[in-house]
Design an enzyme around this catalytic site. Structure first.
Site, PDB file in Angstrom:
ATOM      1  N   ASN A 216      41.694  35.879  44.851  1.00 20.60           N
ATOM      2  CA  ASN A 216      40.651  35.375  43.959  1.00 20.60           C
ATOM      3  C   ASN A 216      40.142  34.043  44.488  1.00 20.60           C
ATOM      4  O   ASN A 216      40.886  33.325  45.145  1.00 20.60           O
ATOM      5  CB  ASN A 216      41.243  35.102  42.566  1.00 20.60           C
ATOM      6  CG  ASN A 216      41.462  36.368  41.791  1.00 20.60           C
ATOM      7  OD1 ASN A 216      41.031  37.441  42.192  1.00 20.60           O
ATOM      8  ND2 ASN A 216      42.129  36.240  40.678  1.00 20.60           N
ATOM      9  N   ASP A 285      44.332  40.448  39.598  1.00 20.15           N
ATOM     10  CA  ASP A 285      44.627  41.435  38.554  1.00 20.15           C
ATOM     11  C   ASP A 285      45.158  42.750  39.122  1.00 20.15           C
ATOM     12  O   ASP A 285      45.765  43.537  38.412  1.00 20.15           O
ATOM     13  CB  ASP A 285      43.355  41.727  37.736  1.00 20.15           C
ATOM     14  CG  ASP A 285      43.014  40.559  36.819  1.00 20.15           C
ATOM     15  OD1 ASP A 285      43.960  39.905  36.323  1.00 20.15           O
ATOM     16  OD2 ASP A 285      41.815  40.284  36.619  1.00 20.15           O
ATOM     17  N   LYS A 295      49.798  47.635  60.382  1.00 21.21           N
ATOM     18  CA  LYS A 295      48.366  47.389  60.194  1.00 21.21           C
ATOM     19  C   LYS A 295      47.614  48.729  60.063  1.00 21.21           C
ATOM     20  O   LYS A 295      47.844  49.646  60.854  1.00 21.21           O
ATOM     21  CB  LYS A 295      47.850  46.602  61.409  1.00 21.21           C
ATOM     22  CG  LYS A 295      46.430  46.169  61.265  1.00 21.21           C
ATOM     23  CD  LYS A 295      45.976  45.391  62.498  1.00 21.21           C
ATOM     24  CE  LYS A 295      44.474  45.243  62.454  1.00 21.21           C
ATOM     25  NZ  LYS A 295      43.933  44.753  63.707  1.00 21.21           N
ATOM     26  N   PHE A 329      44.045  29.858  30.786  1.00 20.59           N
ATOM     27  CA  PHE A 329      42.702  29.565  31.283  1.00 20.59           C
ATOM     28  C   PHE A 329      41.879  30.844  31.193  1.00 20.59           C
ATOM     29  O   PHE A 329      42.431  31.944  31.260  1.00 20.59           O
ATOM     30  CB  PHE A 329      42.756  29.071  32.739  1.00 20.59           C
ATOM     31  CG  PHE A 329      42.924  27.578  32.833  1.00 20.59           C
ATOM     32  CD1 PHE A 329      44.079  26.971  32.360  1.00 20.59           C
ATOM     33  CD2 PHE A 329      41.925  26.784  33.378  1.00 20.59           C
ATOM     34  CE1 PHE A 329      44.234  25.589  32.425  1.00 20.59           C
ATOM     35  CE2 PHE A 329      42.065  25.413  33.449  1.00 20.59           C
ATOM     36  CZ  PHE A 329      43.219  24.810  32.969  1.00 20.59           C
ATOM     37  N   LYS A 343      40.948  36.070  24.480  1.00 17.26           N
ATOM     38  CA  LYS A 343      42.153  35.909  25.326  1.00 17.26           C
ATOM     39  C   LYS A 343      43.224  35.116  24.576  1.00 17.26           C
ATOM     40  O   LYS A 343      44.414  35.400  24.694  1.00 17.26           O
ATOM     41  CB  LYS A 343      41.795  35.207  26.639  1.00 17.26           C
ATOM     42  CG  LYS A 343      41.236  36.187  27.665  1.00 17.26           C
ATOM     43  CD  LYS A 343      40.809  35.570  28.969  1.00 17.26           C
ATOM     44  CE  LYS A 343      39.951  36.595  29.722  1.00 17.26           C
ATOM     45  NZ  LYS A 343      39.208  36.069  30.819  1.00 17.26           N
ATOM     46  N   LYS A 347      46.646  37.138  24.151  1.00 14.01           N
ATOM     47  CA  LYS A 347      47.776  36.670  24.969  1.00 14.01           C
ATOM     48  C   LYS A 347      48.643  35.675  24.208  1.00 14.01           C
ATOM     49  O   LYS A 347      49.525  35.047  24.785  1.00 14.01           O
ATOM     50  CB  LYS A 347      47.258  36.080  26.277  1.00 14.01           C
ATOM     51  CG  LYS A 347      46.402  37.085  27.085  1.00 14.01           C
ATOM     52  CD  LYS A 347      46.210  36.667  28.518  1.00 14.01           C
ATOM     53  CE  LYS A 347      45.219  37.567  29.244  1.00 14.01           C
ATOM     54  NZ  LYS A 347      45.266  37.410  30.689  1.00 14.01           N
TER      55      LYS A 347
HETATM   56  N1  CTP Z   1      46.644  35.695  34.107  1.00 11.85           N
HETATM   57  C1  CTP Z   1      47.976  35.955  34.334  1.00 11.85           C
HETATM   58  N2  CTP Z   1      48.349  37.098  34.978  1.00 11.85           N
HETATM   59  C2  CTP Z   1      47.422  37.958  35.419  1.00 11.85           C
HETATM   60  C3  CTP Z   1      46.042  37.701  35.206  1.00 11.85           C
HETATM   61  C4  CTP Z   1      45.682  36.551  34.546  1.00 11.85           C
HETATM   62  O1  CTP Z   1      48.838  35.170  33.924  1.00 11.85           O
HETATM   63  N3  CTP Z   1      47.798  39.064  36.064  1.00 11.85           N
HETATM   64  C5  CTP Z   1      46.293  34.470  33.379  1.00 11.85           C
HETATM   65  C6  CTP Z   1      45.541  33.421  34.164  1.00 11.85           C
HETATM   66  O2  CTP Z   1      46.445  32.515  34.776  1.00 11.85           O
HETATM   67  C7  CTP Z   1      44.707  32.727  33.097  1.00 11.85           C
HETATM   68  C8  CTP Z   1      44.460  33.846  32.093  1.00 11.85           C
HETATM   69  O3  CTP Z   1      45.430  34.844  32.355  1.00 11.85           O
HETATM   70  O4  CTP Z   1      45.442  31.710  32.449  1.00 11.85           O
HETATM   71  C9  CTP Z   1      43.111  34.460  32.078  1.00 11.85           C
HETATM   72  O5  CTP Z   1      42.725  34.871  33.347  1.00 11.85           O
HETATM   73  P1  CTP Z   1      41.308  35.583  33.579  1.00 11.85           P
HETATM   74  O6  CTP Z   1      41.250  36.051  35.010  1.00 11.85           O
HETATM   75  O7  CTP Z   1      40.204  34.760  33.034  1.00 11.85           O
HETATM   76  O8  CTP Z   1      41.420  36.820  32.593  1.00 11.85           O
HETATM   77  P2  CTP Z   1      42.088  38.206  32.674  1.00 11.85           P
HETATM   78  O9  CTP Z   1      43.202  38.262  31.691  1.00 11.85           O
HETATM   79  O10 CTP Z   1      42.432  38.564  34.077  1.00 11.85           O
HETATM   80  O11 CTP Z   1      40.910  39.131  32.087  1.00 11.85           O
HETATM   81  P3  CTP Z   1      39.460  39.456  32.734  1.00 11.85           P
HETATM   82  O12 CTP Z   1      39.629  39.346  34.221  1.00 11.85           O
HETATM   83  O13 CTP Z   1      39.180  40.831  32.252  1.00 11.85           O
HETATM   84  O14 CTP Z   1      38.502  38.418  32.165  1.00 11.85           O
END
Ligand code: CTP
Length: 410
Positions: A216, A285, A295, A329, A343, A347
């Protein structure tokens, strides 16, 4: 609130008159101190007329012995009477003298006697700005916790184009005004003393084979700024970081990880000792659950990847947090507050820091950020654009307020 405005000797000194006015428009009382060099560019009279106050120009008055005595100790009272110190323009020479603690004029002497927040707005020729000497001095000043309002890119008085132009005076004034709000005595007294703050930062990298990965966008700057701020406010800090190009903040326990699974394991290893958890990492994600050992060879045909979801660390923390404060976040490209509030609920967080990403000048690699804080109390608090280090302090101000509110509600 009282602001000490130190003016250095550069072409941008004339803009400090605008800055004095912008500070006053925000309801701040301004005491101006001009260095000798500044007086070659702008007169004390300009500032005296604007602020309606005497302008300080040198350390030792010569007129009478009485004046000499009062001016000899004036830097101490000026340091005590002001809540925030801002230096604009901060020239390369002034940055060096501040970094190394010189005390050879009124401004530098007052700086050493001053214990409140300091804002520095540099302005200079772009080669001088880029010089390692200047950058090293800035690092020293940043580590000291001072806020640097970075100069802008543009056409400079010397005819060069590049970074070095004094930041917009309204931007500097906003930073000073917001610092005044957060520079409460609580912060000075190390309000995070006794807390252990667990922070995740940076991206995770999910391998596709031994040479490729998906990841990311994230520089880690926000998470590292949070770690630095928490440490300075007296907390023990454990920083779990994905791959970034940043040095460990002083005094922080840094654990480096690559993948979401490694980050999850490190977080739960340290959960027991944490009292506040801040999840600023941009966790991938999806990942390949079985990474090929060799490879993957290129072919001429289209290929598709079958990815599996990574563990949602924040959601799992929400289930297991107990009475710890959990701050998540949310990076959103639209519907910022609604996305963050959903969220927060799904969460089980106490606060979500929501960033609108995909704009210029804030987010990802930038040194600045702007955010909305969504709290479990139902409050929504917008945080204006500010350097990430400053933003980190504002986030912890709200975390500590939330802690008091939740205690009171029990
Ligand atoms: N987060 C996490 N573990 C994951 C994905 C996200 O702990 N596998 C946490 C991030 O550190 C952040 C929060 O979830 O604090 C939100 O991350 P974000 O990428 O905005 O949201 P997602 O939950 O991934 O949802 P979406 O991508 O659908 O917006």
């Amino acid at each position: 609130m009282n602001v000490l405005l130190g003016v250095g000797g550069g072409i941008a000194a004339y803009k400090s008159a605008e800055l004095a006015r912008a500070l006053m428009e925000r309801g701040l009382r301004v005491q101006v101190v001009l260095t000798d060099a500044a007086q070659r560019f702008i007169t004390p009279l300009t500032f005296a007329a604007l602020t309606g106050r005497k302008v300080i120009t040198n350390l030792f008055a010569t007129a009478s012995s009485e004046e000499t005595l009062s001016s000899a100790i004036e830097h101490i009272s000026v340091a005590q009477d002001n809540d925030v110190m801002v230096v604009a323009p901060a020239t390369a020479d002034l940055l060096a003298r501040l970094a190394y603690g010189h005390a050879d004029d009124f401004l530098t002497t007052t700086y050493l006697a001053f214990t409140g927040p300091v804002v520095l707005a540099p302005a200079m020729n772009s080669n001088m700005w880029a010089h390692p000497a200047t950058q090293e001095n800035l690092n020293i000043l940043r580590k000291r916790g001072h806020v640097i309002v970075e100069p802008e890119d543009g056409l400079l008085a010397c005819g060069m184009t590049g970074p070095g132009r004094l930041a917009e005076t309204n931007q500097i004034a906003d930073v000073v005004a917001s610092l005044g709000l957060t520079s409460s005595p609580v912060k000075a007294s190390k309000d995070l003393d006794g807390e252990t703050v667990l922070i995740t930062a940076g991206p995770t990298q999910e391998p596709l084979d031994p040479v490729r990965f998906i990841s990311n966008r994230s520089s880690g700057k926000m998470g590292y700024a949070l770690a630095e701020a928490a440490g300075e406010r007296g907390a023990r800090v454990v920083l779990i970081s994905g791959p970034v190009h940043l040095p460990a903040p002083p005094g922080v326990t840094l654990i480096r990880v690559h993948t979401a699974i490694e980050m999850r394991n490190a977080v739960f290893e340290h959960l027991a000792e944490a009292t506040i958890i801040v999840k600023s990492a941009a966790v991938a994600d999806y990942h390949l659950s079985r990474v090929p050992q060799h490879k993957v060879k290129k072919t001429a045909t289209r290929m598709s990847l079958e990815l599996d979801p990574t563990p949602d660390i924040l959601a799992e923390l929400g289930q297991k947090k107990g009475d710890r404060l959990l701050i998540g976040f949310a990076a959103e490209t639209e519907n910022l507050t609604e996305g963050a509030r959903s969220k927060l609920k799904s969460k089980n967080c106490d606060m979500v820091v929501a960033n609108l990403v995909g704009q210029d000048g804030t987010g990802f690699e930038s040194d600045e950020n702007e955010a909305v804080l969504v709290l479990s109390t139902g409050e929504t608090i917008p945080l204006q654009r500010a350097p990430k280090r400053e933003m980190a302090d504002r986030i912890f101000d709200q975390v500590m307020k939330l802690r008091l509110a939740l205690h009171a509600a029990q």
